[in-house]
Design an enzyme around this catalytic site. Sequence first.
Site, PDB file in Angstrom:
ATOM      1  CE  LYS A  18      -1.570   2.308   3.447  1.00 46.87           C
ATOM      2  NZ  LYS A  18      -2.213   2.765   4.743  1.00 46.87           N
TER       3      LYS A  18
ATOM      4  CG  ASP B 162      -7.345   3.491   1.860  1.00 44.85           C
ATOM      5  OD1 ASP B 162      -8.185   2.928   1.205  1.00 44.85           O
ATOM      6  OD2 ASP B 162      -7.215   4.550   1.750  1.00 44.85           O
TER       7      ASP B 162
END
Length: 210
Positions: free
Chosen positions: A119, A138
């Site tokens: 991420k 996320d």
Amino acid sequence: MITKAVTVYNTLKQMYPDARPSLHFSNSWQVLVATILSAQCTDAKVNQVTPTLFKYYPLPGDLAEADIDDVIAIIYSTGFYNNKAKNIIATAQIITHDFGGQVPDNMADLLKLRGVARKTANIVLTDGFHIVDGIAVDTHVGRISRRLGFTVNTDSDKVEKDICTAFPKEDWGNINHLMIYFGRDICASQRPQCIRCPFFHKECLSNGTF
């Protein structure tokens, strides 16, 4: 044939034409550190501490030599400050010693840094280098992707693989920002405002019609 992913992307783009990163930064080093600090913390809170942090430690080499207690004093309000301070100092040391003081611009090397998973690496590549290698997943992206039926997975790496397959690559760089705006505005984790949602009677799996 227009796919569901294209419809979702175009709709979100119309809803949030000015969607952009919430974190404040001016270079790849700053977006890297800010993203590490944003774990389990709001972007607004991170934006409050990073000006001071970057004033004292503008470059990786500066932070590499920092006293951890001084760093903790600055980032304390972001939570999990011990681990975050250790991670950003260690990352600064790796960048300084192994990468000539330059933030890596590829996924493999970014994943060698402390506190960096896919991420964070995707955010650094997309927002720091304008390189699209994947989609940053996320909590908002994961939740919305499941509700809209793009994935059934909860593991972020598997979610990323599923939505990268669904969305055209030219949309990868912006879909994270669009879903974050949508998640904060309408498709919240608790008490989503389904009455305002353009997908509720079509794509959304949470309305009981699929």
